[in-house]
Design a protein around this motif. Structure first.
Motif, PDB file in Angstrom:
ATOM      1  N   MET A  75       0.833  -1.096  -0.107  1.00 38.41           N
ATOM      2  CA  MET A  75       0.057  -0.021  -0.011  1.00 38.41           C
ATOM      3  C   MET A  75       0.870   1.376   0.006  1.00 38.41           C
ATOM      4  SD  MET A  75      -2.713   1.103   2.865  1.00 38.41           S
ATOM      5  CE  MET A  75      -3.836  -0.477   2.532  1.00 38.41           C
ATOM      6  N   ALA A  76       0.785   2.132  -0.871  1.00 41.57           N
ATOM      7  CA  ALA A  76       1.232   3.322  -1.042  1.00 41.57           C
ATOM      8  C   ALA A  76       0.686   4.214   0.003  1.00 41.57           C
ATOM      9  CB  ALA A  76       1.499   4.017  -2.493  1.00 41.57           C
ATOM     10  N   TYR A  77       1.683   5.296   0.586  1.00 44.01           N
ATOM     11  CA  TYR A  77       1.158   6.167   1.566  1.00 44.01           C
ATOM     12  C   TYR A  77       1.654   7.706   1.069  1.00 44.01           C
ATOM     13  CZ  TYR A  77      -0.314   2.478   4.831  1.00 44.01           C
ATOM     14  OH  TYR A  77      -1.009   1.743   5.332  1.00 44.01           O
ATOM     15  N   LEU A  78       0.877   8.455   1.123  1.00 46.68           N
ATOM     16  CA  LEU A  78       1.300  10.080   0.902  1.00 46.68           C
ATOM     17  C   LEU A  78       1.683  10.623   2.139  1.00 46.68           C
ATOM     18  CD1 LEU A  78      -1.835  10.836  -1.131  1.00 46.68           C
ATOM     19  CD2 LEU A  78       0.254  10.091  -2.164  1.00 46.68           C
ATOM     20  N   LEU A  79       2.685  11.625   2.046  1.00 40.57           N
ATOM     21  CA  LEU A  79       3.313  12.239   3.005  1.00 40.57           C
ATOM     22  C   LEU A  79       3.062  13.806   2.832  1.00 40.57           C
ATOM     23  CD1 LEU A  79       6.671  10.337   3.693  1.00 40.57           C
ATOM     24  CD2 LEU A  79       4.353  10.134   5.163  1.00 40.57           C
ATOM     25  N   LEU A  80       2.544  14.348   3.675  1.00 42.13           N
ATOM     26  CA  LEU A  80       2.274  15.922   3.856  1.00 42.13           C
ATOM     27  C   LEU A  80       2.887  16.725   5.182  1.00 42.13           C
ATOM     28  CD1 LEU A  80       0.862  17.891   2.013  1.00 42.13           C
ATOM     29  CD2 LEU A  80      -1.126  17.683   3.863  1.00 42.13           C
ATOM     30  N   TYR A  81       3.632  17.732   4.986  1.00 43.02           N
ATOM     31  CA  TYR A  81       4.184  18.201   6.114  1.00 43.02           C
ATOM     32  C   TYR A  81       3.216  19.529   6.520  1.00 43.02           C
ATOM     33  CZ  TYR A  81       7.674  21.064   8.447  1.00 43.02           C
ATOM     34  OH  TYR A  81       8.606  21.668   9.338  1.00 43.02           O
ATOM     35  N   ILE A  82       2.886  19.559   7.705  1.00 46.93           N
ATOM     36  CA  ILE A  82       2.095  20.346   8.568  1.00 46.93           C
ATOM     37  C   ILE A  82       2.818  20.964   9.400  1.00 46.93           C
ATOM     38  CG2 ILE A  82      -0.147  21.164   9.384  1.00 46.93           C
ATOM     39  CD1 ILE A  82      -1.609  19.397   7.757  1.00 46.93           C
ATOM     40  N   LEU A 110      12.761   4.147   0.680  1.00 46.26           N
ATOM     41  CA  LEU A 110      11.758   3.484   1.170  1.00 46.26           C
ATOM     42  C   LEU A 110      10.756   3.142  -0.048  1.00 46.26           C
ATOM     43  CD1 LEU A 110      10.679   5.606   4.314  1.00 46.26           C
ATOM     44  CD2 LEU A 110      11.908   3.451   4.381  1.00 46.26           C
ATOM     45  N   ARG A 111      10.436   1.903  -0.409  1.00 48.63           N
ATOM     46  CA  ARG A 111       9.838   1.480  -1.397  1.00 48.63           C
ATOM     47  C   ARG A 111       8.398   0.768  -1.182  1.00 48.63           C
ATOM     48  NH1 ARG A 111      15.015  -0.313  -2.164  1.00 48.63           N
ATOM     49  NH2 ARG A 111      16.200   0.561  -3.706  1.00 48.63           N
ATOM     50  N   ALA A 112       7.504   0.930  -2.063  1.00 46.47           N
ATOM     51  CA  ALA A 112       6.239   0.102  -1.679  1.00 46.47           C
ATOM     52  C   ALA A 112       6.161  -0.997  -2.213  1.00 46.47           C
ATOM     53  CB  ALA A 112       5.044   0.717  -2.674  1.00 46.47           C
ATOM     54  N   ALA A 113       5.729  -2.088  -1.251  1.00 48.20           N
ATOM     55  CA  ALA A 113       5.558  -3.445  -1.215  1.00 48.20           C
ATOM     56  C   ALA A 113       4.080  -3.786  -1.378  1.00 48.20           C
ATOM     57  CB  ALA A 113       6.127  -3.974  -0.073  1.00 48.20           C
ATOM     58  N   SER A 114       3.956  -4.886  -2.356  1.00 54.71           N
ATOM     59  CA  SER A 114       2.773  -5.389  -2.662  1.00 54.71           C
ATOM     60  C   SER A 114       2.180  -6.259  -1.534  1.00 54.71           C
ATOM     61  CB  SER A 114       2.526  -6.250  -3.885  1.00 54.71           C
ATOM     62  OG  SER A 114       3.773  -7.198  -4.021  1.00 54.71           O
ATOM     63  N   SER A 115       3.107  -7.232  -1.041  1.00 52.02           N
ATOM     64  CA  SER A 115       2.602  -8.001   0.097  1.00 52.02           C
ATOM     65  C   SER A 115       3.811  -7.783   1.477  1.00 52.02           C
ATOM     66  CB  SER A 115       2.885  -9.434  -0.480  1.00 52.02           C
ATOM     67  OG  SER A 115       4.033  -9.869  -0.706  1.00 52.02           O
ATOM     68  N   PRO A 116       3.206  -7.225   2.502  1.00 52.86           N
ATOM     69  CA  PRO A 116       4.236  -6.688   3.448  1.00 52.86           C
ATOM     70  C   PRO A 116       4.832  -8.154   4.070  1.00 52.86           C
ATOM     71  CG  PRO A 116       2.292  -6.355   3.964  1.00 52.86           C
ATOM     72  CD  PRO A 116       1.934  -6.850   2.901  1.00 52.86           C
ATOM     73  N   THR A 117       5.924  -8.091   4.179  1.00 53.55           N
ATOM     74  CA  THR A 117       6.834  -9.349   4.893  1.00 53.55           C
ATOM     75  C   THR A 117       8.064  -8.484   5.555  1.00 53.55           C
ATOM     76  OG1 THR A 117       8.216  -9.573   2.953  1.00 53.55           O
ATOM     77  CG2 THR A 117       6.295 -10.837   3.193  1.00 53.55           C
ATOM     78  N   LEU A 118       8.338  -9.107   6.913  1.00 51.24           N
ATOM     79  CA  LEU A 118       9.343  -8.446   7.799  1.00 51.24           C
ATOM     80  C   LEU A 118      10.437  -9.747   7.649  1.00 51.24           C
ATOM     81  CD1 LEU A 118       7.856  -7.349  10.859  1.00 51.24           C
ATOM     82  CD2 LEU A 118       8.933  -6.017   9.192  1.00 51.24           C
ATOM     83  N   GLN A 142      13.160  12.895  -1.026  1.00 51.08           N
ATOM     84  CA  GLN A 142      12.965  13.196  -2.497  1.00 51.08           C
ATOM     85  C   GLN A 142      11.837  12.005  -3.112  1.00 51.08           C
ATOM     86  OE1 GLN A 142      16.727  12.647  -4.483  1.00 51.08           O
ATOM     87  NE2 GLN A 142      17.982  14.003  -3.127  1.00 51.08           N
ATOM     88  N   ARG A 143      10.988  12.100  -3.591  1.00 52.55           N
ATOM     89  CA  ARG A 143       9.952  11.523  -4.221  1.00 52.55           C
ATOM     90  C   ARG A 143      10.523  10.929  -5.453  1.00 52.55           C
ATOM     91  NH1 ARG A 143       4.561  12.324  -2.167  1.00 52.55           N
ATOM     92  NH2 ARG A 143       4.534  13.763  -0.520  1.00 52.55           N
ATOM     93  N   THR A 144      10.307   9.620  -5.480  1.00 47.21           N
ATOM     94  CA  THR A 144      10.741   8.780  -6.753  1.00 47.21           C
ATOM     95  C   THR A 144       9.311   8.211  -7.478  1.00 47.21           C
ATOM     96  OG1 THR A 144      11.611   6.690  -5.667  1.00 47.21           O
ATOM     97  CG2 THR A 144      13.109   8.657  -5.963  1.00 47.21           C
ATOM     98  N   ASP A 145       9.476   7.443  -8.338  1.00 46.40           N
ATOM     99  CA  ASP A 145       8.553   6.265  -8.938  1.00 46.40           C
ATOM    100  C   ASP A 145       8.036   5.203  -8.014  1.00 46.40           C
ATOM    101  OD1 ASP A 145       8.258   8.293 -11.158  1.00 46.40           O
ATOM    102  OD2 ASP A 145       9.608   7.202 -12.515  1.00 46.40           O
ATOM    103  N   HIS A 146       9.178   5.025  -7.332  1.00 48.97           N
ATOM    104  CA  HIS A 146       9.152   3.649  -6.475  1.00 48.97           C
ATOM    105  C   HIS A 146       8.839   3.876  -5.013  1.00 48.97           C
ATOM    106  CE1 HIS A 146      10.472   1.496 -10.195  1.00 48.97           C
ATOM    107  NE2 HIS A 146      11.404   2.419 -10.076  1.00 48.97           N
ATOM    108  N   GLY A 147       8.954   5.400  -4.587  1.00 52.83           N
ATOM    109  CA  GLY A 147       8.771   5.239  -3.196  1.00 52.83           C
ATOM    110  C   GLY A 147       9.422   6.885  -2.750  1.00 52.83           C
ATOM    111  N   PHE A 148      10.111   6.755  -1.642  1.00 50.88           N
ATOM    112  CA  PHE A 148      10.787   7.846  -1.252  1.00 50.88           C
ATOM    113  C   PHE A 148      12.322   7.618  -1.054  1.00 50.88           C
ATOM    114  CE2 PHE A 148       6.760   8.017   0.322  1.00 50.88           C
ATOM    115  CZ  PHE A 148       5.978   9.419  -0.067  1.00 50.88           C
ATOM    116  N   PHE A 149      13.307   8.595  -0.890  1.00 50.79           N
ATOM    117  CA  PHE A 149      14.474   8.565  -0.734  1.00 50.79           C
ATOM    118  C   PHE A 149      14.949   9.540   0.484  1.00 50.79           C
ATOM    119  CE2 PHE A 149      19.061   9.782  -1.390  1.00 50.79           C
ATOM    120  CZ  PHE A 149      19.555   8.726  -1.028  1.00 50.79           C
TER     121      PHE A 149
END
Length: 293
Positions: free
Chosen positions: A1-8, A158-166, A49-56
Motif C-alpha cells: 500500500m502506498a502512503y502519501l506524506l504531507l508536512y504541516i 523506502l519502496r512500496a511493497a505489494s505484500s508486506p513481509t518482515l 525525495q519522491r521517486t516513481d518507486h517510493g521515497f529517498f
C-alpha cells in the motif's frame, strides 16, 4: 500500500489516499491553527525525495553543516567508516585536550545514523568513550567524518511493497570489547525491500560463548520484529507470514528449535524461551545464513 506524506508545521501526516489526507487536514484546521506546507520535502534535517518507486531519505545538507562545524570540509575522503583492526581500549592513547568538542561532534554524527545505517557500528564505538575520550578514538571519529565527506548523498530508500513481509539479519561480535569483554550485537529489519530498523549496541552482560552472544542478539532482533508486527497491525497492515530472522551461528539455530534445555544454556533460558515461543506460534523463523553472505 502506498502512503502519501504531507508536512504541516512540525508534524508529518500520512494517508493511503489524497481524499483521506484532506479529510484529516480539514478536521485539524477546525480544532487547531495549522499551516499546510505541502508535500514533504524537508523535515528535521532530513531531505525527502519522491521517486516513481517510493521515497529517498538523506541528510546531505546536514553533512555539509557537520563538516563545517568540525573544520573538515577539505578533508580527504576514505572508503570505509572504520578499519578492520581490533578496536582500541579506553586506556589506549592519551587524553585529548578538548573532550567537550569530541562529545559534541560524536553526538552530531550519531544523529546522522537516522538515515545512515552504514555508520551505525562505527558511531556506536565512538560514543562508548564520551566520558574520557583518548586521541585514538578522536582519530576514529575523524575517520567517520572523512567517510561521510566522500558519501554525502547516501541514504535510505523506502519502496512500496505489494505484500508486506518482515525479514531480519542479526550478527554479534563475541567478547569484542577489550575493557569489559562484552559482545556487540547488530541487526537490521526489512519491510519488503525497505530497511526500516537497525541497531548496533553493546550487550549488557558478558557472554560465555559465541552462541550465547548470538542468541542474545537474536532475542533483541525478535523483540524488535514483534513490536513492528504489532505496530503494523494497528495501522491495518497485518503481516500474515512469519518473520524470518537470519544469523550465521548454527548452534543458535538449533537452540531456537530444540525444546530441551541443557545445563550449558540455563543462563540464557529466558531469551531461549522468548524466541522459541515466537517460533512455536509461527510468528518467527530462525534460519542460518553463511558468514560470507
Amino acid at each position: 500500500m502506498a502512503y502519501l506524506l504531507l508536512y504541516i508545521d512540525d508534524m508529518i501526516l500520512s494517508a493511503s489516499s489524497t481524499s483521506l489526507l484532506q479529510q484529516i487536514i480539514t478536521k485539524l484546521k477546525f480544532e487547531f491553527a495549522v499551516k499546510d506546507m505541502g508535500a514533504l520535502q524537508y523535515f528535521l534535517s532530513i531531505d525527502v525525495q519522491r521517486t516513481d518507486h517510493g521515497f529517498f531519505l538523506s541528510q546531505a545538507s546536514y553533512v555539509d553543516d557537520l563538516l563545517k562545524r568540525a573544520g573538515m570540509l577539505n578533508c580527504k575522503p576514505v572508503a570505509t567508516p572504520c578499519d578492520t583492526k581490533p578496536k582500541p581500549s579506553s586506556t589506549a592513547g592519551k587524553p585529548i585536550a578538548d573532550a567537550s568538542f569530541y562529545r559534541i561532534m560524536a553526538g552530531a554524527v550519531q544523529f546522522l545514523t537516522v538515515t545512515r545505517p552504514d555508520i551505525a557500528h562505527a558511531v556506536q564505538q565512538v560514543c562508548l568513550h564520551m566520558h574520557s575520550p583518548p586521541d585514538v578514538h578522536s582519530t576514529m571519529l575523524k575517520r567517520i567524518m572523512r567517510y561521510i565527506k566522500g558519501t554525502p548523498s547516501l541514504g535510505i530508500h523506502l519502496r512500496a511493497a505489494s505484500s508486506p513481509t518482515l525479514m531480519a539479519y542479526n550478527d554479534a561480535n563475541w567478547a569484542g570489547c577489550l575493557d569489559t569483554r562484552r559482545s556487540t550485537f547488530g541487526f537490521c529489519v526489512f519491510l519488503g525491500d525497505s530497511l526500516i530498523s537497525w541497531s548496533s549496541k553493546r550487550q549488557t552482560t558478558v557472554s560465555r560463548s559465541s552462541a550465547e552472544a548470538e542468541y542474545r542478539g537474536v532475542a533483541n532482533a525478535v523483540a524488535e520484529c514483534s513490536w513492528l508486527r504489532h505496530l503494523l497491525g494497528e495501522l491495518h497492515c497485518d503481516i500474515s507470514k512469519a518473520t524470518v530472522v537470519f544469523c550465521d551461528n548454527v548452534s543458535m539455530v538449533y537452540m531456537s528449535r530444540n525444546p530441551i534445555h541443557h545445563k550449558r544454556t540455563k543462563h540464557i533460558e529466558l531469551d531461549i524461551h522468548f524466541v522459541r515461543e515466537k517460533v512455536a506460534i509461527g510468528e518467527v523463523r530462525v534460519l542460518h545464513v553463511p558468514s560470507a553472505r
